[in-house]
Design a protein around this motif. Structure first.
Motif, short mmCIF file in Angstrom:
data_model
loop_
_atom_site.label_atom_id
_atom_site.label_comp_id
_atom_site.label_asym_id
_atom_site.label_seq_id
_atom_site.Cartn_x
_atom_site.Cartn_y
_atom_site.Cartn_z
N UNK A 82 0.83 -1.21 0.00
CA UNK A 82 0.00 0.00 0.00
C UNK A 82 0.86 1.25 0.00
N UNK A 83 1.85 1.29 0.85
CA UNK A 83 2.67 2.50 0.98
C UNK A 83 3.60 2.70 -0.22
N UNK A 84 3.94 1.61 -0.88
CA UNK A 84 4.88 1.70 -2.00
C UNK A 84 4.18 1.67 -3.36
N UNK A 85 2.85 1.59 -3.39
CA UNK A 85 2.16 1.20 -4.63
C UNK A 85 2.40 2.14 -5.80
N UNK A 86 2.73 3.41 -5.55
CA UNK A 86 2.95 4.34 -6.66
C UNK A 86 4.43 4.66 -6.89
N UNK A 87 5.33 3.99 -6.20
CA UNK A 87 6.75 4.38 -6.31
C UNK A 87 7.33 4.07 -7.69
N UNK A 88 6.98 2.92 -8.25
CA UNK A 88 7.55 2.60 -9.57
C UNK A 88 6.95 3.49 -10.65
N UNK A 89 5.68 3.85 -10.48
CA UNK A 89 5.01 4.67 -11.50
C UNK A 89 5.45 6.13 -11.44
N UNK A 90 5.69 6.63 -10.25
CA UNK A 90 5.83 8.09 -10.08
C UNK A 90 7.19 8.58 -9.59
N UNK A 91 8.08 7.70 -9.19
CA UNK A 91 9.37 8.17 -8.67
C UNK A 91 10.51 7.54 -9.47
N UNK A 92 11.73 7.85 -9.08
CA UNK A 92 12.89 7.37 -9.82
C UNK A 92 13.38 5.99 -9.36
N UNK A 93 12.66 5.38 -8.44
CA UNK A 93 13.11 4.09 -7.90
C UNK A 93 13.08 3.02 -9.01
N UNK A 94 13.97 2.06 -8.90
CA UNK A 94 13.96 0.93 -9.83
C UNK A 94 13.39 -0.31 -9.14
N UNK A 123 14.79 -3.14 -8.97
CA UNK A 123 15.90 -3.77 -8.24
C UNK A 123 16.04 -3.15 -6.84
N UNK A 124 15.96 -1.82 -6.79
CA UNK A 124 16.09 -1.12 -5.51
C UNK A 124 14.96 -1.53 -4.57
N UNK A 125 13.76 -1.58 -5.13
CA UNK A 125 12.59 -1.98 -4.34
C UNK A 125 12.76 -3.42 -3.83
N UNK A 126 13.24 -4.30 -4.70
CA UNK A 126 13.46 -5.69 -4.34
C UNK A 126 14.51 -5.82 -3.24
N UNK A 127 15.61 -5.08 -3.38
CA UNK A 127 16.68 -5.13 -2.38
C UNK A 127 16.18 -4.65 -1.01
N UNK A 128 15.35 -3.63 -1.02
CA UNK A 128 14.90 -3.01 0.24
C UNK A 128 13.75 -3.77 0.89
N UNK A 129 12.82 -4.30 0.08
CA UNK A 129 11.58 -4.88 0.63
C UNK A 129 11.31 -6.32 0.22
N UNK A 172 7.07 -8.06 -2.54
CA UNK A 172 6.60 -6.67 -2.50
C UNK A 172 6.90 -5.97 -3.82
N UNK A 173 8.11 -6.17 -4.34
CA UNK A 173 8.48 -5.52 -5.61
C UNK A 173 7.58 -6.02 -6.75
N UNK A 174 7.32 -7.32 -6.79
CA UNK A 174 6.42 -7.88 -7.82
C UNK A 174 5.02 -7.28 -7.72
N UNK A 175 4.55 -7.12 -6.49
CA UNK A 175 3.21 -6.56 -6.27
C UNK A 175 3.14 -5.12 -6.75
N UNK A 176 4.16 -4.33 -6.42
CA UNK A 176 4.17 -2.92 -6.84
C UNK A 176 4.24 -2.84 -8.36
#
Ligand code: NI
Length: 177
Positions: A62-74, A76-82, A86-90
């Motif tokens: 829920x908290x990360x759901x727009x990060x891939x669409x709207x920010x510069x995160x990749x 890989x970064x999401x996967x490493x952190x969470x 979680x990364x697949x879901x986002x």
């Protein structure tokens, strides 16, 4: 980690990413994290009302759901952190920018349906949260389309989460009345 600790870590991470893009809630100058916390709030209440529901996973999504669409995160970064789930879901909740505008939502919904029910729940919570009074600059046509989209989301994600489906149904009925 407790749910509370996960929430704090994740909201700080997500808020920073959206703040780095100076992203605000459309039609307001409120920071985007207000939207994220509203979606997470819907999930926190849904946890109480749902069986076999992984609240820790769902709150992160829920908290990360727009990060891939709207920010510069990749991814890989999401996967490493969470972690990968979680990364697949986002990613499933992220519109494919290569597609035509009118295909993006249905494509994302089909990918969401291949994810755990918690991800369906986040999509429902996202639209519940967004069915507030529309931004002042939206045309009547845009408002109508947004409502129609919400009906499609509700139909496509039937069986995802009974409590949130009921919430969305009511929000659709109230929208633009
Ligand atoms: Ni959203």
């Amino acid at each position: 980690m407790t749910l509370q600790d996960i929430y704090q870590k994740t909201i700080k991470f997500a808020a920073q990413k959206h703040t780095d893009k100076n992203q605000t809630i459309p039609g307001s100058n409120l920071p985007y994290v207000v939207h994220l916390s509203n979606v997470a709030m819907e999930i926190l209440i849904a946890i109480e009302k749902s069986e076999n529901f992984d609240g820790k996973f769902a709150v992160q999504v829920a908290l990360l759901h727009d990060t891939l669409e709207d920010t510069d995160i990749t991814f890989k970064e999401l996967e490493n952190e969470f972690g990968k789930p979680v990364a697949d879901a986002v990613l499933a909740l992220t519109k494919n920018s290569d597609l035509e505008k009118d295909q993006k939502m249905m494509d994302s919904l089909q990918r969401i349906k291949q994810q755990p029910k918690e991800v369906w729940a986040v999509k429902l919570a996202d639209r519940i949260t967004n069915l507030q009074r529309p931004p002042h600059f939206w045309t009547a046509e845009k408002i109508k389309k947004y409502k129609e989209e919400a009906i499609i989301i509700l139909e496509e994600l039937r069986g995802g989460n009974e409590y949130l489906e009921d919430r969305l149904k009511k929000k659709i009925q109230e929208y633009n009345n």
